[in-house]
Design an enzyme around this catalytic site. Structure first.
Site, PDB file in Angstrom:
ATOM      1  N   CYS A 190      23.487   3.853  42.333  1.00 33.27           N
ATOM      2  CA  CYS A 190      22.461   4.214  41.388  1.00 33.27           C
ATOM      3  C   CYS A 190      22.300   5.919  41.581  1.00 33.27           C
ATOM      4  O   CYS A 190      22.697   6.413  42.469  1.00 33.27           O
ATOM      5  CB  CYS A 190      20.934   3.651  42.116  1.00 33.27           C
ATOM      6  N   SER A 210      15.708  -6.543  43.362  1.00 30.69           N
ATOM      7  CA  SER A 210      17.143  -6.184  42.946  1.00 30.69           C
ATOM      8  C   SER A 210      17.735  -6.893  43.990  1.00 30.69           C
ATOM      9  O   SER A 210      17.858  -6.592  45.169  1.00 30.69           O
ATOM     10  CB  SER A 210      17.063  -4.707  43.275  1.00 30.69           C
ATOM     11  N   LEU A 211      18.649  -7.882  43.681  1.00 29.58           N
ATOM     12  CA  LEU A 211      19.558  -8.620  44.689  1.00 29.58           C
ATOM     13  C   LEU A 211      20.938  -8.054  44.741  1.00 29.58           C
ATOM     14  O   LEU A 211      21.358  -7.591  45.978  1.00 29.58           O
ATOM     15  CB  LEU A 211      19.551 -10.138  44.349  1.00 29.58           C
ATOM     16  N   CYS A 256      20.656   3.313  47.236  1.00 27.46           N
ATOM     17  CA  CYS A 256      21.801   2.412  46.830  1.00 27.46           C
ATOM     18  C   CYS A 256      23.019   2.944  46.221  1.00 27.46           C
ATOM     19  O   CYS A 256      22.857   4.007  45.398  1.00 27.46           O
ATOM     20  CB  CYS A 256      20.999   1.524  45.602  1.00 27.46           C
ATOM     21  N   GLY A 278      12.954   6.074  41.610  1.00 28.58           N
ATOM     22  CA  GLY A 278      12.036   5.920  42.568  1.00 28.58           C
ATOM     23  C   GLY A 278      11.879   4.489  43.198  1.00 28.58           C
ATOM     24  O   GLY A 278      12.311   3.238  42.501  1.00 28.58           O
ATOM     25  N   GLU A 279      11.316   4.055  44.320  1.00 27.14           N
ATOM     26  CA  GLU A 279      11.382   2.728  44.912  1.00 27.14           C
ATOM     27  C   GLU A 279       9.579   2.773  44.960  1.00 27.14           C
ATOM     28  O   GLU A 279       9.276   3.278  45.690  1.00 27.14           O
ATOM     29  CB  GLU A 279      11.822   2.545  46.200  1.00 27.14           C
ATOM     30  N   CYS A 316       9.550   1.998  30.680  1.00 27.92           N
ATOM     31  CA  CYS A 316       9.976   2.341  31.610  1.00 27.92           C
ATOM     32  C   CYS A 316       9.791   3.374  32.478  1.00 27.92           C
ATOM     33  O   CYS A 316      10.010   4.591  32.089  1.00 27.92           O
ATOM     34  CB  CYS A 316      11.491   2.090  31.682  1.00 27.92           C
ATOM     35  N   CYS A 330      20.690   5.087  35.137  1.00 26.76           N
ATOM     36  CA  CYS A 330      19.420   5.305  35.583  1.00 26.76           C
ATOM     37  C   CYS A 330      19.261   6.673  36.262  1.00 26.76           C
ATOM     38  O   CYS A 330      20.231   6.810  37.263  1.00 26.76           O
ATOM     39  CB  CYS A 330      18.866   4.399  36.226  1.00 26.76           C
ATOM     40  N   CYS A 357      14.712   9.447  44.939  1.00 30.31           N
ATOM     41  CA  CYS A 357      14.610   8.113  45.834  1.00 30.31           C
ATOM     42  C   CYS A 357      15.368   8.253  47.118  1.00 30.31           C
ATOM     43  O   CYS A 357      16.272   9.120  47.374  1.00 30.31           O
ATOM     44  CB  CYS A 357      15.212   7.181  44.935  1.00 30.31           C
ATOM     45  N   GLU A 417      12.103  11.205  34.709  1.00 34.23           N
ATOM     46  CA  GLU A 417      12.471  10.488  33.258  1.00 34.23           C
ATOM     47  C   GLU A 417      11.965   9.194  33.058  1.00 34.23           C
ATOM     48  O   GLU A 417      11.375   8.279  34.095  1.00 34.23           O
ATOM     49  CB  GLU A 417      14.005  10.223  34.007  1.00 34.23           C
TER      50      GLU A 417
HETATM   51  N1  SAH Z   1      13.758   1.051  43.247  1.00 29.43           N
HETATM   52  C1  SAH Z   1      13.576  -0.255  42.265  1.00 29.43           C
HETATM   53  C2  SAH Z   1      13.560   0.172  41.026  1.00 29.43           C
HETATM   54  C3  SAH Z   1      14.662   1.252  40.375  1.00 29.43           C
HETATM   55  S1  SAH Z   1      16.049   0.624  39.351  1.00 29.43           S
HETATM   56  C4  SAH Z   1      14.579  -1.296  42.703  1.00 29.43           C
HETATM   57  O1  SAH Z   1      15.470  -1.204  43.329  1.00 29.43           O
HETATM   58  O2  SAH Z   1      14.596  -2.208  42.004  1.00 29.43           O
HETATM   59  C5  SAH Z   1      15.859  -0.746  38.427  1.00 29.43           C
HETATM   60  C6  SAH Z   1      16.998  -1.583  38.489  1.00 29.43           C
HETATM   61  O3  SAH Z   1      18.272  -0.860  38.153  1.00 29.43           O
HETATM   62  C7  SAH Z   1      17.364  -2.032  39.774  1.00 29.43           C
HETATM   63  O4  SAH Z   1      17.846  -3.350  40.083  1.00 29.43           O
HETATM   64  C8  SAH Z   1      18.581  -0.919  40.349  1.00 29.43           C
HETATM   65  O5  SAH Z   1      19.215  -1.743  41.424  1.00 29.43           O
HETATM   66  C9  SAH Z   1      19.500  -0.956  39.155  1.00 29.43           C
HETATM   67  N2  SAH Z   1      20.118   0.120  38.851  1.00 29.43           N
HETATM   68  C10 SAH Z   1      20.347   1.184  39.351  1.00 29.43           C
HETATM   69  N3  SAH Z   1      21.334   1.988  39.177  1.00 29.43           N
HETATM   70  C11 SAH Z   1      22.151   1.081  38.158  1.00 29.43           C
HETATM   71  C12 SAH Z   1      23.342   1.212  37.584  1.00 29.43           C
HETATM   72  N4  SAH Z   1      24.143   2.508  37.601  1.00 29.43           N
HETATM   73  N5  SAH Z   1      23.892   0.277  36.827  1.00 29.43           N
HETATM   74  C13 SAH Z   1      22.959  -0.993  36.885  1.00 29.43           C
HETATM   75  N6  SAH Z   1      21.835  -1.228  37.447  1.00 29.43           N
HETATM   76  C14 SAH Z   1      21.485  -0.103  38.169  1.00 29.43           C
END
Ligand code: SAH
Length: 347
Positions: A122, A217-218, A119, A162-163, A108, A336, A115, A95
């Protein structure tokens, strides 16, 4: 040579020169091939019409060129955002998103099929990791979106499925190719890579001499709370992650972007805002607040616009720069990775 090494679009100019030597050709041909692949962005060897028929046949017999096929295109009637599902040569689906902002067009991209970071909020991680994307498959998301929209791409974010730092070598190779002056020639300042925080790879990236923006991503303000949301936090503590970000800033001069997804009653209290401000106040940074996108397989609730604004105000009162991420293409997505999941489930 394995199959991956025989893919031409992932090769550097120097590697293409070696290919030409093996083919019994002059090395300067490599630049022509590179330009076909990355400037004209053709889909096949057949289209490289300034190469002899003999060379094209040789290349087709010995090498491959990755090209993505658009499996589905959705266009938002609210803001013109477009979502693309691409089919890879092995049938996997990924995607990507195209967004039109005042300051230009942003894409994007995904860095892996699925992945393995796990998390909790996600959707991309629900089916686990299928495989890493090749550099060519990351480039192709951009090239085919340019073709489909007929517009230029001004910036990219590696924030799809993905990471990226879990596919480190291919992502760095991708970054070198997309910024190559003989190809798309995208400015390094127009690129943002988002990571869940794989600490050793943040140090590696800082040393690559690729000053792109790092987004971290904090999502939490204590180790305990972060572990609840992000399993990677078991491996690297908040202190270690923040120290790595500080190092990244010192090496590259690029301000860190912290992502904080707001989950109702989980991480949006006044205390959270206070702790977040304290945690990052010494890092030259900016906070991106993302009202969490509910995923149907999970029970997280999102915040209201007002709750997001209140959180933002609390941060700003403590001297922290924060913006609420504008939701793009609300009518065509889901969180996402959800579009890909719903497509795979139906097909
Ligand atoms: N793996 C990477 C990039 C992927 S996602 C990462 O972890 O940063 C990009 C951002 O979207 C990340 O900050 C992720 O934590 C956030 N994200 C993923 N799913 C989400 C959701 N359902 N709602 C809001 N943010 C989300």
């Amino acid at each position: 040579m394995n199959n991956e090494q025989k893919e031409l679009r992932s090769m550097s100019l120097e590697e293409l020169q070696q290919v030409m030597v093996l083919a019994g050709e002059k090395p300067f041909r490599a630049k022509q091939v590179f330009e076909w692949l990355h400037k004209k962005q053709v889909s096949s060897i057949e289209e490289m019409t300034n190469l002899s028929k003999k060379l094209r046949t040789y290349l087709k017999e010995n090498y491959t060129v990755d090209t993505l096929k658009v499996a589905k295109e959705l266009i938002s009637s609210i803001d013109g955002t477009r979502k693309y599902l691409f089919k890879l040569s092995d049938g996997n689906i990924i995607e990507s998103v195209w967004m039109n902002y005042k300051h230009g067009n942003s894409v994007c991209i995904s860095s892996q099929v699925g992945c393995r970071m796990g998390c909790k909020f996600c959707a991309s991680t629900l089916g686990g990791l299928v495989r890493n994307l090749r550099p060519s498959e990351m480039l192709e998301q951009i090239y085919r979106i340019k073709e489909a929209t007929g517009q230029r791409v001004d910036s990219i974010v590696i924030m799809g499925s993905g990471e990226p730092l879990d596919n480190y070598d291919s992502v760095v190779r991708f970054l070198r190719l997309i910024t190559d002056e003989n190809g798309e020639n995208l400015s390094r300042r127009a690129i943002t890579l988002s990571t869940c925080g794989i600490v050793p790879r943040i140090y590696d990236l800082a040393k690559e001499n690729l000053p792109i923006t790092l987004a971290l991503s904090l999502h939490a303000t204590t180790n305990e709370e972060r572990i609840e949301l992000m399993p990677i936090a078991r491996k690297y503590s908040l202190d270690e992650v923040l120290e790595a970000c500080e190092y990244y800033f010192k090496q590259t001069g690029r301000r860190i972007s912290f992502e904080y997804s707001l989950v109702k009653d989980v991480n949006n209290s006044k205390e959270h805002a206070k702790r977040l401000s304290e945690l990052i106040s010494k890092t030259n940074s900016h906070v991106n607040l993302i009202p969490v996108n509910p995923v149907k397989e999970r029970s997280f609730e999102t915040v209201t616009r007002k709750q997001a604004e209140d959180f933002q105000k609390m941060l700003e009162k403590n001297g922290v720069n924060a913006t609420i991420r504008r939701e793009m293409g609300r009518d065509i997505s889901g969180a996402c990775g959800q579009l890909r999941r719903s497509f795979i489930e139906k097909n």
